[in-house]
Motif scaffolding. Structure first.
Motif, short mmCIF file in Angstrom:
data_model
loop_
_atom_site.label_atom_id
_atom_site.label_comp_id
_atom_site.label_asym_id
_atom_site.label_seq_id
_atom_site.Cartn_x
_atom_site.Cartn_y
_atom_site.Cartn_z
N VAL A 1 16.87 6.01 3.23
CA VAL A 1 18.12 5.53 2.64
C VAL A 1 17.97 4.03 2.42
CG1 VAL A 1 20.62 5.32 2.91
CG2 VAL A 1 19.43 7.31 3.87
N ASP A 2 18.13 3.59 1.18
CA ASP A 2 18.03 2.17 0.83
C ASP A 2 18.95 1.89 -0.34
OD1 ASP A 2 17.09 -0.50 0.75
OD2 ASP A 2 15.53 0.03 -0.69
N ALA A 3 19.67 0.79 -0.27
CA ALA A 3 20.56 0.36 -1.34
C ALA A 3 21.54 1.46 -1.74
CB ALA A 3 19.76 -0.12 -2.55
N GLY A 4 22.02 2.21 -0.75
CA GLY A 4 23.01 3.25 -0.99
C GLY A 4 22.47 4.54 -1.57
N ALA A 5 21.18 4.62 -1.81
CA ALA A 5 20.58 5.83 -2.37
C ALA A 5 19.72 6.51 -1.31
CB ALA A 5 19.73 5.50 -3.60
N THR A 6 19.77 7.84 -1.30
CA THR A 6 19.00 8.62 -0.34
C THR A 6 17.87 9.32 -1.06
OG1 THR A 6 20.98 8.95 1.01
CG2 THR A 6 19.14 10.47 1.38
N ARG A 7 16.68 9.20 -0.49
CA ARG A 7 15.49 9.88 -1.03
C ARG A 7 15.04 10.89 0.01
NH1 ARG A 7 16.62 4.42 -2.31
NH2 ARG A 7 15.99 4.05 -4.43
N HIS A 8 14.74 12.11 -0.45
CA HIS A 8 14.29 13.19 0.42
C HIS A 8 12.88 13.61 0.03
CE1 HIS A 8 18.32 13.76 2.04
NE2 HIS A 8 18.77 13.73 0.80
N GLY A 9 12.01 13.73 1.02
CA GLY A 9 10.66 14.23 0.78
C GLY A 9 9.72 13.16 0.26
N LEU A 10 8.45 13.48 0.34
CA LEU A 10 7.41 12.50 0.03
C LEU A 10 7.38 12.06 -1.42
CD1 LEU A 10 4.49 13.85 2.27
CD2 LEU A 10 6.26 12.15 2.81
N ASP A 11 7.69 12.96 -2.36
CA ASP A 11 7.66 12.57 -3.77
C ASP A 11 8.73 11.51 -4.07
OD1 ASP A 11 5.52 14.22 -4.33
OD2 ASP A 11 6.78 15.87 -5.05
N GLU A 12 9.94 11.71 -3.55
CA GLU A 12 11.01 10.74 -3.79
C GLU A 12 10.74 9.43 -3.05
OE1 GLU A 12 14.97 12.25 -3.24
OE2 GLU A 12 14.57 14.01 -4.49
N ILE A 13 10.17 9.51 -1.85
CA ILE A 13 9.82 8.29 -1.11
C ILE A 13 8.71 7.54 -1.84
CG2 ILE A 13 8.82 7.43 1.05
CD1 ILE A 13 10.44 9.74 2.44
N ARG A 14 7.75 8.26 -2.39
CA ARG A 14 6.67 7.62 -3.17
C ARG A 14 7.25 6.91 -4.40
NH1 ARG A 14 3.62 11.51 -3.26
NH2 ARG A 14 2.04 10.81 -1.76
N ALA A 15 8.18 7.55 -5.08
CA ALA A 15 8.81 6.93 -6.26
C ALA A 15 9.55 5.65 -5.85
CB ALA A 15 9.75 7.92 -6.93
N ASP B 1 0.85 -1.20 0.00
CA ASP B 1 0.00 0.00 0.00
C ASP B 1 0.89 1.25 0.00
OD1 ASP B 1 -1.74 2.12 0.57
OD2 ASP B 1 -3.01 0.85 1.85
N VAL B 2 1.16 1.76 -1.19
CA VAL B 2 2.09 2.87 -1.35
C VAL B 2 1.62 4.11 -0.60
CG1 VAL B 2 3.09 4.48 -3.03
CG2 VAL B 2 3.01 2.03 -3.54
N GLU B 3 0.37 4.49 -0.75
CA GLU B 3 -0.09 5.74 -0.13
C GLU B 3 -0.09 5.65 1.39
OE1 GLU B 3 -0.21 8.63 -1.66
OE2 GLU B 3 0.44 7.45 -3.38
N ARG B 4 -0.45 4.50 1.91
CA ARG B 4 -0.40 4.31 3.37
C ARG B 4 1.05 4.38 3.85
NH1 ARG B 4 -3.20 -0.91 5.97
NH2 ARG B 4 -1.18 -1.84 5.68
N LEU B 5 1.96 3.82 3.09
CA LEU B 5 3.38 3.87 3.42
C LEU B 5 3.90 5.30 3.41
CD1 LEU B 5 6.13 2.21 3.72
CD2 LEU B 5 6.33 2.60 1.28
N VAL B 6 3.63 6.02 2.36
CA VAL B 6 4.11 7.40 2.23
C VAL B 6 3.55 8.28 3.33
CG1 VAL B 6 4.11 9.44 0.73
CG2 VAL B 6 4.55 7.18 -0.24
N ALA B 7 2.31 8.06 3.71
CA ALA B 7 1.67 8.87 4.76
C ALA B 7 2.35 8.73 6.12
CB ALA B 7 0.18 8.52 4.87
N LEU B 8 3.14 7.69 6.31
CA LEU B 8 3.84 7.49 7.57
C LEU B 8 5.04 8.42 7.74
CD1 LEU B 8 3.82 3.60 7.60
CD2 LEU B 8 2.42 5.12 9.02
N PHE B 9 5.53 8.96 6.63
CA PHE B 9 6.73 9.79 6.66
C PHE B 9 6.39 11.26 6.88
CE2 PHE B 9 8.34 6.02 4.71
CZ PHE B 9 9.69 5.98 5.06
#
Length: 107
Positions: free
Chosen positions: A32-46, A17-25
């Motif tokens: 940070v996953d697999a050496g890559a850093t994502r900032h903000g909800l748009d990058e976390i959603r991607a 459930d992507v939207e439920r996951l993103v709403a937690l942030f």
């Protein structure tokens, strides 16, 4: 698990459930996953629409440790239909105001 946000994270990922996951942030959350850093909800959603949800898997949790107030280290295993089929991981959560402010996923 003594971290409600952590528990909800695993419920959302196992449910794919992507939207439920993103709403937690938090709005300014970092992942940070697999050496890559994502900032903000748009990058976390991607990220969630790609690596986090792409494979069919379930999570088996081994332990949760409060390493500081609002900081938790969770150890567990992903079992699924991705290459290798099993991955032992740790998830380090930093919680602020009931949201995930930072999550680091590491082997």
């Amino acid at each position: 698990m003594h971290c409600p946000s952590c528990s909800r994270y695993f419920e959302a990922t196992d449910a794919h459930d992507v939207e439920r996951l993103v709403a937690l942030f938090a709005d300014t959350g970092t992942l940070v996953d697999a050496g890559a850093t994502r900032h903000g909800l748009d990058e976390i959603r991607a990220w969630a629409n790609g690596p986090a949800i792409a494979d069919n898997y379930r999570t088996e949790l081994f332990s949760t440790e409060a390493i500081r107030p609002e900081r938790y280290l969770v150890a567990g295993r992903l079992i699924g239909d991705f290459p290798g089929g099993i991955a032992d991981l740790t998830w380090e959560f930093t919680i602020a105001d009931g949201h995930i402010a930072r999550l680091v996923i590491a082997p």
